[in-house]
Scaffold this motif. Sequence first.
Motif, PDB file in Angstrom:
ATOM      1  N   ALA A 134       1.081  -1.200   0.190  1.00  0.00           N
ATOM      2  CA  ALA A 134      -0.030  -0.112  -0.318  1.00  0.00           C
ATOM      3  C   ALA A 134       0.841   1.029   0.100  1.00  0.00           C
ATOM      4  O   ALA A 134       0.331   2.162  -0.266  1.00  0.00           O
ATOM      5  CB  ALA A 134      -0.438   0.037   1.345  1.00  0.00           C
ATOM      6  N   SER A 135       2.113   1.220  -0.034  1.00  0.00           N
ATOM      7  CA  SER A 135       2.568   2.316   0.466  1.00  0.00           C
ATOM      8  C   SER A 135       3.156   3.288  -1.035  1.00  0.00           C
ATOM      9  O   SER A 135       3.649   3.627  -1.429  1.00  0.00           O
ATOM     10  CB  SER A 135       4.325   1.963   1.295  1.00  0.00           C
ATOM     11  OG  SER A 135       5.080   1.323   0.733  1.00  0.00           O
ATOM     12  N   LEU A 144      -9.736   1.023  -1.608  1.00  0.00           N
ATOM     13  CA  LEU A 144      -9.299   0.950  -0.487  1.00  0.00           C
ATOM     14  C   LEU A 144      -8.658   2.656  -0.032  1.00  0.00           C
ATOM     15  O   LEU A 144      -8.224   2.011  -0.988  1.00  0.00           O
ATOM     16  CB  LEU A 144      -8.102  -0.588  -0.600  1.00  0.00           C
ATOM     17  CG  LEU A 144      -8.673  -1.503   0.029  1.00  0.00           C
ATOM     18  CD1 LEU A 144      -7.167  -2.384  -1.211  1.00  0.00           C
ATOM     19  CD2 LEU A 144      -9.043  -2.227   0.727  1.00  0.00           C
ATOM     20  N   ARG A 145      -8.667   2.441   1.055  1.00  0.00           N
ATOM     21  CA  ARG A 145      -8.065   3.412   1.479  1.00  0.00           C
ATOM     22  C   ARG A 145      -6.497   3.536   2.404  1.00  0.00           C
ATOM     23  O   ARG A 145      -7.006   2.352   2.999  1.00  0.00           O
ATOM     24  CB  ARG A 145      -8.778   4.631   2.610  1.00  0.00           C
ATOM     25  CG  ARG A 145      -7.798   6.477   2.955  1.00  0.00           C
ATOM     26  CD  ARG A 145      -9.406   6.477   3.720  1.00  0.00           C
ATOM     27  NE  ARG A 145      -8.623   8.160   4.419  1.00  0.00           N
ATOM     28  CZ  ARG A 145      -9.060   8.431   6.031  1.00  0.00           C
ATOM     29  NH1 ARG A 145      -9.787   8.287   6.316  1.00  0.00           N
ATOM     30  NH2 ARG A 145      -8.221   9.412   5.776  1.00  0.00           N
ATOM     31  N   PHE A 146      -6.120   4.622   1.602  1.00  0.00           N
ATOM     32  CA  PHE A 146      -4.355   3.807   2.033  1.00  0.00           C
ATOM     33  C   PHE A 146      -3.451   4.960   2.675  1.00  0.00           C
ATOM     34  O   PHE A 146      -2.488   5.032   2.960  1.00  0.00           O
ATOM     35  CB  PHE A 146      -3.580   3.325   0.646  1.00  0.00           C
ATOM     36  CG  PHE A 146      -3.288   3.879  -0.116  1.00  0.00           C
ATOM     37  CD1 PHE A 146      -2.337   4.975  -0.333  1.00  0.00           C
ATOM     38  CD2 PHE A 146      -4.610   4.528  -1.589  1.00  0.00           C
ATOM     39  CE1 PHE A 146      -2.479   6.094  -1.311  1.00  0.00           C
ATOM     40  CE2 PHE A 146      -4.240   5.336  -2.311  1.00  0.00           C
ATOM     41  CZ  PHE A 146      -3.292   5.838  -2.478  1.00  0.00           C
ATOM     42  N   SER A 147      -4.116   6.518   2.954  1.00  0.00           N
ATOM     43  CA  SER A 147      -3.303   7.782   3.125  1.00  0.00           C
ATOM     44  C   SER A 147      -4.174   8.748   3.954  1.00  0.00           C
ATOM     45  O   SER A 147      -5.980   8.008   3.863  1.00  0.00           O
ATOM     46  CB  SER A 147      -2.445   7.730   1.693  1.00  0.00           C
ATOM     47  OG  SER A 147      -3.358   8.878   1.387  1.00  0.00           O
ATOM     48  N   LYS A 148      -3.568   8.908   4.605  1.00  0.00           N
ATOM     49  CA  LYS A 148      -4.832  10.389   5.342  1.00  0.00           C
ATOM     50  C   LYS A 148      -3.770  11.613   5.638  1.00  0.00           C
ATOM     51  O   LYS A 148      -2.176  11.304   6.026  1.00  0.00           O
ATOM     52  CB  LYS A 148      -5.071   9.781   6.398  1.00  0.00           C
ATOM     53  CG  LYS A 148      -5.691  10.918   7.324  1.00  0.00           C
ATOM     54  CD  LYS A 148      -6.296  10.119   9.249  1.00  0.00           C
ATOM     55  CE  LYS A 148      -6.855  11.185   9.657  1.00  0.00           C
ATOM     56  NZ  LYS A 148      -7.263  11.185  10.868  1.00  0.00           N
ATOM     57  N   ARG A 150      -1.842   4.457   9.768  1.00  0.00           N
ATOM     58  CA  ARG A 150      -0.281   4.395  10.738  1.00  0.00           C
ATOM     59  C   ARG A 150      -1.053   3.676  11.789  1.00  0.00           C
ATOM     60  O   ARG A 150      -1.205   2.255  12.267  1.00  0.00           O
ATOM     61  CB  ARG A 150       0.599   5.219  11.165  1.00  0.00           C
ATOM     62  CG  ARG A 150       1.079   5.593  10.101  1.00  0.00           C
ATOM     63  CD  ARG A 150       3.012   5.575  10.793  1.00  0.00           C
ATOM     64  NE  ARG A 150       4.134   6.066   9.431  1.00  0.00           N
ATOM     65  CZ  ARG A 150       4.188   5.723   8.929  1.00  0.00           C
ATOM     66  NH1 ARG A 150       3.965   4.141   8.451  1.00  0.00           N
ATOM     67  NH2 ARG A 150       5.299   6.700   7.995  1.00  0.00           N
ATOM     68  N   GLU A 151      -2.048   4.190  12.576  1.00  0.00           N
ATOM     69  CA  GLU A 151      -3.005   3.842  13.684  1.00  0.00           C
ATOM     70  C   GLU A 151      -4.015   2.494  13.214  1.00  0.00           C
ATOM     71  O   GLU A 151      -3.726   2.125  14.272  1.00  0.00           O
ATOM     72  CB  GLU A 151      -3.763   4.661  14.142  1.00  0.00           C
ATOM     73  CG  GLU A 151      -2.158   6.250  15.136  1.00  0.00           C
ATOM     74  CD  GLU A 151      -2.926   7.085  15.776  1.00  0.00           C
ATOM     75  OE1 GLU A 151      -4.608   7.032  15.632  1.00  0.00           O
ATOM     76  OE2 GLU A 151      -2.362   7.991  15.383  1.00  0.00           O
ATOM     77  N   LYS A 153     -11.625  -1.220   9.022  1.00  0.00           N
ATOM     78  CA  LYS A 153     -10.890  -0.720   9.400  1.00  0.00           C
ATOM     79  C   LYS A 153      -9.877  -1.833   9.642  1.00  0.00           C
ATOM     80  O   LYS A 153      -9.924  -2.982   9.480  1.00  0.00           O
ATOM     81  CB  LYS A 153     -10.339   0.991  10.150  1.00  0.00           C
ATOM     82  CG  LYS A 153     -11.015   1.631  10.455  1.00  0.00           C
ATOM     83  CD  LYS A 153     -11.160   2.128  11.066  1.00  0.00           C
ATOM     84  CE  LYS A 153     -12.335   4.217  10.690  1.00  0.00           C
ATOM     85  NZ  LYS A 153     -11.938   5.205  11.911  1.00  0.00           N
ATOM     86  N   ASN A 154      -8.153  -1.120   9.678  1.00  0.00           N
ATOM     87  CA  ASN A 154      -7.679  -2.299   9.911  1.00  0.00           C
ATOM     88  C   ASN A 154      -6.779  -3.649   9.118  1.00  0.00           C
ATOM     89  O   ASN A 154      -6.706  -4.379   9.269  1.00  0.00           O
ATOM     90  CB  ASN A 154      -7.266  -2.597  10.940  1.00  0.00           C
ATOM     91  CG  ASN A 154      -7.510  -1.941  12.213  1.00  0.00           C
ATOM     92  OD1 ASN A 154      -5.988  -1.115  12.547  1.00  0.00           O
ATOM     93  ND2 ASN A 154      -8.808  -1.557  13.480  1.00  0.00           N
TER      94      ASN A 154
END
Length: 162
Positions: free
Chosen positions: A19-20, A124-128, A134-135, A154-155
């Motif tokens: 995802a990064s 899929l959400r991968f960034s905020k 991370r959380e 989530k997660n």
Amino acid sequence: METILPIKGKVNYAITLDASVWIFDDRKIELDEFLKFDDSNKKNENDYIRTQAERWERERTGIKPPVNKSIKRFEKERVLTGSFVIPLQPFLSNAEPASDRVQLESSDGQQQVISLEEAMNGFLRFSKDGKPLREDGPTHFYFGDGSNASEPVKNVSAITVI
């Protein structure tokens, strides 16, 4: 936190996603645009097809458009400060699922079973705010119709075709 997301189970090809690197993917959509839900799945698909057609035409004809530095700067700022989602369909299609049910597995041990169609239409959400989740990541799952926009899954750390 690890950003690796496997697609496994009853698939012809098990796939491991990172995802990064999706921040560099042209298929990403800004979260605010996605959450409008005015037939956005169809609209985003059409935008993606149009963008790919324009890219193909540029490659085919050899025309290199002039690059405006302010546009590049705007894109960089958008990537560094935006929140993004990416459609799950291309990845799930490449895995060639052999079943019609998908299980979303969370890093906290939770599991949610959905239909293959719901997964194919999902995002899929991968960034905020330009940073990885991370959380409560590495990803969040949103249904394509926006029915869980206020409470996404989530997660999500693995996708298993069952």
